[in-house]
Design a protein around this motif. Structure first.
Motif, PDB file in Angstrom:
ATOM      1  N   SER A  31       0.797  -1.225   0.000  1.00 58.55           N
ATOM      2  CA  SER A  31       0.000   0.000   0.000  1.00 58.55           C
ATOM      3  C   SER A  31       0.830   1.275   0.000  1.00 58.55           C
ATOM      4  N   TYR A  32       2.142   1.167   0.163  1.00 57.72           N
ATOM      5  CA  TYR A  32       2.961   2.353   0.411  1.00 57.72           C
ATOM      6  C   TYR A  32       4.191   2.411  -0.487  1.00 57.72           C
ATOM      7  N   ALA A  33       4.574   3.655  -0.781  1.00 56.89           N
ATOM      8  CA  ALA A  33       5.815   3.852  -1.507  1.00 56.89           C
ATOM      9  C   ALA A  33       7.010   3.431  -0.646  1.00 56.89           C
ATOM     10  N   MET A  34       8.094   3.084  -1.326  1.00 52.48           N
ATOM     11  CA  MET A  34       9.341   2.711  -0.662  1.00 52.48           C
ATOM     12  C   MET A  34      10.476   3.547  -1.239  1.00 52.48           C
ATOM     13  N   GLY A  35      11.426   3.886  -0.402  1.00 50.89           N
ATOM     14  CA  GLY A  35      12.554   4.683  -0.850  1.00 50.89           C
ATOM     15  C   GLY A  35      13.878   4.091  -0.403  1.00 50.89           C
ATOM     16  N   TRP A  36      14.911   4.429  -1.151  1.00 55.87           N
ATOM     17  CA  TRP A  36      16.291   4.129  -0.759  1.00 55.87           C
ATOM     18  C   TRP A  36      17.034   5.453  -0.567  1.00 55.87           C
ATOM     19  N   PHE A  37      17.790   5.533   0.510  1.00 53.00           N
ATOM     20  CA  PHE A  37      18.619   6.681   0.812  1.00 53.00           C
ATOM     21  C   PHE A  37      20.025   6.168   1.121  1.00 53.00           C
ATOM     22  N   ARG A  38      20.981   7.079   1.141  1.00 47.66           N
ATOM     23  CA  ARG A  38      22.328   6.684   1.514  1.00 47.66           C
ATOM     24  C   ARG A  38      23.000   7.803   2.301  1.00 47.66           C
ATOM     25  N   GLN A  39      23.964   7.403   3.108  1.00 49.34           N
ATOM     26  CA  GLN A  39      24.698   8.382   3.905  1.00 49.34           C
ATOM     27  C   GLN A  39      26.167   8.015   3.922  1.00 49.34           C
ATOM     28  N   ALA A  40      26.975   8.899   3.359  1.00 47.85           N
ATOM     29  CA  ALA A  40      28.422   8.732   3.376  1.00 47.85           C
ATOM     30  C   ALA A  40      28.986   9.383   4.634  1.00 47.85           C
ATOM     31  N   PRO A  41      30.183   8.966   5.060  1.00 44.46           N
ATOM     32  CA  PRO A  41      30.777   9.547   6.266  1.00 44.46           C
ATOM     33  C   PRO A  41      30.893  11.066   6.166  1.00 44.46           C
ATOM     34  N   GLY A  42      30.415  11.747   7.189  1.00 42.64           N
ATOM     35  CA  GLY A  42      30.524  13.188   7.223  1.00 42.64           C
ATOM     36  C   GLY A  42      29.524  13.936   6.365  1.00 42.64           C
ATOM     37  N   LYS A  43      28.608  13.200   5.747  1.00 41.74           N
ATOM     38  CA  LYS A  43      27.621  13.830   4.865  1.00 41.74           C
ATOM     39  C   LYS A  43      26.211  13.551   5.357  1.00 41.74           C
TER      40      LYS A  43
END
Length: 124
Positions: A31-43
């Motif tokens: 029923s819901y959208a899905m997302g991918w995110f990312r986080q690099a060191p210090g960002k």
């Protein structure tokens, strides 16, 4: 309670490929959208890709467009991120996320539930 569990990260050489998976439980996944995110060191954590509830619409950050593909299998309650032509700058912890309501979102503040993340390291 919604739970998201990512897997598939690892170490890969530049130009290589990985496929991340995110298994969801705790509510009606389809029923819901899905997302991918990312986080690099210090960002800051940044948007990578999202897919609507049915899988018919996908959206990508410019930095990954043409190299990454998001997809979902609603029967398996799983969303995927296929990453090709990986670059060292793709190195980050990758998180999947979902919303507590309908619609789409490109900001991390649009998402209410997060996985624990999976590390992707691309060597040059």
């Amino acid at each position: 309670q919604v739970q998201l569990v990512e897997s598939g990260g690892g170490l890969v050489q530049a130009g290589g490929s990985l496929r991340l998976s995110c298994a969801a439980s705790g509510r009606t996944f389809s029923s819901y959208a899905m997302g991918w995110f990312r986080q690099a060191p210090g960002k800051e954590r940044e948007f990578v890709a999202l897919i609507n509830w049915s899988g018919t619409n996908t959206y990508y950050a410019n930095s990954v467009k043409g190299r990454f593909t998001i997809s979902r299998d609603n029967a398996e309650n799983t969303v995927y991120l296929k990453m090709d032509s990986l670059k060292p700058e793709d190195t980050a912890v990758y998180y999947c996320a979902t919303r507590s309501r309908g619609g789409l979102g490109y900001s991390l503040y649009d998402y209410d539930y997060w996985g624990q993340g999976t590390q992707v390291t691309v060597s040059s």
